[in-house]
Design a protein around this motif. Sequence first.
Motif: not given
Length: 405
Positions: A129-152
């Motif tokens: 999140a710091r590297a791409f200058v976005v809130p940590e919560a936003t990056m956490a959601q992005r990663i969680t959605r990506a994992k969910g996409k892989i699964r679903d």
Amino acid sequence: MSDIETIFRTEYGRAVAVLVRHFGDIDLAEEAVQDAFAAAVRRWPAEGIPPSPAGWIITTARNRAIDHVRRESRRAAREASSLVPGESPREEDDMLRLIFTCCHPALAPASRVALTLRLLGGLTTAEIARAFVVPEATMAQRITRAKGKIRDAGIPYRIPRDEDLPARLGAVLAVLYLVFNEGYAASAGDHLTRSDLTAEAIRLTRTLLTLMPDEPEARGLLALMLLIDSRRRARTTPSGDAILLSDQDRSRWNRHQIAEARSLLRDCQRRNRPGPYQLQAAINAVHADAPTSADTDWPQILLLYDHLFALTPTPTVALHRAVALAEVEGPAPALAVVDGLPGLESHHVREVVRADLLRRLGRVAEAAGAYAKAAAGTGNTAERRFLEARAAALVPGSVSDPDCR
């Protein structure tokens, strides 16, 4: 960096890859590997680092994961029986599977980058999140959605078939180059560069090349990264302001990286399968060969850009080709090319190139306006400061005007 931190950086992705294959669950694999490294931090300072730290981590993580599965009373017998010693595929294959899963075309490009850094690089969500200058919560959601996409979506954890490999490999290389570019020319933040990201991109590309040694474009991408990164120490002033390529102190360029890149390019030439990354690396090698900016072989660079444009006829390639064209034929024909490029009207780099060409043509007011427009279009504070200074220097009577006394 401590020995354990070094091992974490180099072995985290491999361990996660092995456990993902065994258990088919990314979250479980991550948690188990993190638990294993936490155990290493507690035990290794007193007991010493084991002869095979990677094997220790994988075995410990695997046992933690089995315990978790048993506690949850799911798949225990099946998972435990699948872990018979000597029956697992090569760990290199596991890494390739995970790389191609993280960079699957079904995932959004930003998600591919985040997931690659998380699962293969071992970066924390906060670090990404710091590297791409976005809130940590936003990056956490992005990663969680990506994992969910892989699964679903049932995205397969496998190496693509031979007929699909070229296109899929291109997506992987693009992700690694995106990570590198964000580190070398940060799109936002206070600093022009982020060396942690460039280093991670180079490390991951080295890993990919180790796994796929016969892929010349992977070799070309590594050469390109090394050549560009070799100039890092000369790119900024002590206060962090940008220094143009033509003004850089070339004695500060990293000659070890340049030599390695040249060796990689020689290997590419022997394979005779040119691609976009190899051509971009060759262009940067021409810059590295010139002892001074005035010695640069611009006709050779223009020729290489012609080949690159034939392979990838994009407006971005055409824009960079125009820079070389200006050095060979002059700024007027180059400006005509830049002004005719579609799709880059709001791209701040286009305005930087236009500003320089206009300045060289004596159209000072227009150049100042282009620099100002470019400054307004970047989210990077250091770059904005540099471009604003360039604009101010062209305004008569400005305190930054070099002719103002």
